[in-house]
Design a protein around this motif. Sequence first.
Motif, PDB file in Angstrom:
ATOM      1  N   PRO A 175       2.101   3.829  10.252  1.00  0.00           N
ATOM      2  CA  PRO A 175       2.462   2.414  10.181  1.00  0.00           C
ATOM      3  C   PRO A 175       3.395   2.115   9.021  1.00  0.00           C
ATOM      4  O   PRO A 175       3.234   2.608   7.925  1.00  0.00           O
ATOM      5  CB  PRO A 175       1.122   1.718   9.987  1.00  0.00           C
ATOM      6  CG  PRO A 175       0.265   2.739   9.353  1.00  0.00           C
ATOM      7  CD  PRO A 175       0.719   4.064   9.903  1.00  0.00           C
ATOM      8  N   ARG A 176       4.389   1.328   9.312  1.00  0.00           N
ATOM      9  CA  ARG A 176       5.315   0.875   8.283  1.00  0.00           C
ATOM     10  C   ARG A 176       4.760  -0.415   7.688  1.00  0.00           C
ATOM     11  O   ARG A 176       3.861  -1.013   8.238  1.00  0.00           O
ATOM     12  CB  ARG A 176       6.679   0.619   8.910  1.00  0.00           C
ATOM     13  CG  ARG A 176       7.306   1.884   9.472  1.00  0.00           C
ATOM     14  CD  ARG A 176       8.582   1.577  10.215  1.00  0.00           C
ATOM     15  NE  ARG A 176       8.403   0.636  11.301  1.00  0.00           N
ATOM     16  CZ  ARG A 176       7.999   0.952  12.528  1.00  0.00           C
ATOM     17  NH1 ARG A 176       7.728   2.193  12.820  1.00  0.00           N
ATOM     18  NH2 ARG A 176       7.883   0.039  13.459  1.00  0.00           N
ATOM     19  N   VAL A 195       0.858  -1.184   0.000  1.00  0.00           N
ATOM     20  CA  VAL A 195       0.000   0.000   0.000  1.00  0.00           C
ATOM     21  C   VAL A 195       0.899   1.240   0.000  1.00  0.00           C
ATOM     22  O   VAL A 195       1.771   1.374   0.855  1.00  0.00           O
ATOM     23  CB  VAL A 195      -0.931   0.001   1.238  1.00  0.00           C
ATOM     24  CG1 VAL A 195      -1.767   1.257   1.285  1.00  0.00           C
ATOM     25  CG2 VAL A 195      -1.811  -1.232   1.239  1.00  0.00           C
ATOM     26  N   PRO A 196       0.699   2.149  -0.956  1.00  0.00           N
ATOM     27  CA  PRO A 196       1.543   3.349  -1.014  1.00  0.00           C
ATOM     28  C   PRO A 196       1.446   4.193   0.266  1.00  0.00           C
ATOM     29  O   PRO A 196       0.425   4.183   0.963  1.00  0.00           O
ATOM     30  CB  PRO A 196       0.979   4.123  -2.211  1.00  0.00           C
ATOM     31  CG  PRO A 196       0.211   3.128  -3.003  1.00  0.00           C
ATOM     32  CD  PRO A 196      -0.273   2.103  -2.038  1.00  0.00           C
ATOM     33  N   ALA A 197       2.502   4.930   0.526  1.00  0.00           N
ATOM     34  CA  ALA A 197       2.579   5.728   1.755  1.00  0.00           C
ATOM     35  C   ALA A 197       1.463   6.767   1.843  1.00  0.00           C
ATOM     36  O   ALA A 197       0.929   7.001   2.937  1.00  0.00           O
ATOM     37  CB  ALA A 197       3.937   6.409   1.850  1.00  0.00           C
ATOM     38  N   ALA A 204      -3.544   8.485   4.606  1.00  0.00           N
ATOM     39  CA  ALA A 204      -4.979   8.794   4.584  1.00  0.00           C
ATOM     40  C   ALA A 204      -5.743   7.864   5.537  1.00  0.00           C
ATOM     41  O   ALA A 204      -6.689   8.292   6.199  1.00  0.00           O
ATOM     42  CB  ALA A 204      -5.521   8.668   3.162  1.00  0.00           C
ATOM     43  N   ILE A 205      -5.322   6.616   5.621  1.00  0.00           N
ATOM     44  CA  ILE A 205      -5.970   5.665   6.532  1.00  0.00           C
ATOM     45  C   ILE A 205      -5.696   6.048   7.975  1.00  0.00           C
ATOM     46  O   ILE A 205      -6.596   6.017   8.824  1.00  0.00           O
ATOM     47  CB  ILE A 205      -5.500   4.221   6.236  1.00  0.00           C
ATOM     48  CG1 ILE A 205      -5.990   3.789   4.859  1.00  0.00           C
ATOM     49  CG2 ILE A 205      -5.976   3.254   7.313  1.00  0.00           C
ATOM     50  CD1 ILE A 205      -5.389   2.489   4.351  1.00  0.00           C
ATOM     51  N   LYS A 213      -6.375  -3.408   9.155  1.00  0.00           N
ATOM     52  CA  LYS A 213      -5.072  -3.830   9.695  1.00  0.00           C
ATOM     53  C   LYS A 213      -4.137  -2.632   9.828  1.00  0.00           C
ATOM     54  O   LYS A 213      -3.468  -2.457  10.854  1.00  0.00           O
ATOM     55  CB  LYS A 213      -4.461  -4.880   8.771  1.00  0.00           C
ATOM     56  CG  LYS A 213      -3.237  -5.557   9.337  1.00  0.00           C
ATOM     57  CD  LYS A 213      -2.652  -6.566   8.359  1.00  0.00           C
ATOM     58  CE  LYS A 213      -3.603  -7.713   8.130  1.00  0.00           C
ATOM     59  NZ  LYS A 213      -3.004  -8.774   7.291  1.00  0.00           N
ATOM     60  N   ILE A 214      -4.112  -1.765   8.803  1.00  0.00           N
ATOM     61  CA  ILE A 214      -3.252  -0.574   8.845  1.00  0.00           C
ATOM     62  C   ILE A 214      -3.734   0.377   9.938  1.00  0.00           C
ATOM     63  O   ILE A 214      -2.935   0.917  10.708  1.00  0.00           O
ATOM     64  CB  ILE A 214      -3.239   0.122   7.472  1.00  0.00           C
ATOM     65  CG1 ILE A 214      -2.520  -0.759   6.452  1.00  0.00           C
ATOM     66  CG2 ILE A 214      -2.583   1.499   7.561  1.00  0.00           C
ATOM     67  CD1 ILE A 214      -2.647  -0.283   5.021  1.00  0.00           C
ATOM     68  N   ARG A 215      -5.038   0.572  10.033  1.00  0.00           N
ATOM     69  CA  ARG A 215      -5.595   1.479  11.048  1.00  0.00           C
ATOM     70  C   ARG A 215      -5.316   0.982  12.460  1.00  0.00           C
ATOM     71  O   ARG A 215      -4.927   1.742  13.346  1.00  0.00           O
ATOM     72  CB  ARG A 215      -7.100   1.616  10.820  1.00  0.00           C
ATOM     73  CG  ARG A 215      -7.716   2.686  11.668  1.00  0.00           C
ATOM     74  CD  ARG A 215      -8.505   3.641  10.809  1.00  0.00           C
ATOM     75  NE  ARG A 215      -8.822   4.808  11.604  1.00  0.00           N
ATOM     76  CZ  ARG A 215     -10.029   5.089  12.041  1.00  0.00           C
ATOM     77  NH1 ARG A 215     -11.044   4.344  11.718  1.00  0.00           N
ATOM     78  NH2 ARG A 215     -10.230   6.152  12.779  1.00  0.00           N
TER      79      ARG A 215
END
Length: 73
Positions: free
Chosen positions: A54-55, A6-8, A13-14, A42-44
Motif C-alpha cells: 500500500p502506498r 508510516v515508514p515503508a 511488516a503490516i 487501514k493499511i492492512r
Amino acid sequence: MHSNSVPADVRWAIVKWPDDAPRGAVAAFCAEHGISRQVFAKIRKRARDEGQMPRPPRSPGPRGRARPGPTEQ
C-alpha cells in the motif's frame, strides 16, 4: 501517527502480518511503532483490496477552483 506518515518498512511488516498472529500482537506492534490499531487496520485492508504494497493515502485532489487561463483573442 497518521497513515500517510508510516515508514515503508512498517507498512511492509503490516502487509506481511500473519492471519494467525497471537492475541495482543497487533496492539504490541502498534505501540512499538507508534501507530494506532486503526491505522494498522487501514493499511492492512488497503493491501488486501489492492493486492500490493500500500502506498500512502491518495490525495483528495486539488483544493479550490482552477485559475482561469489566458483568454484567447
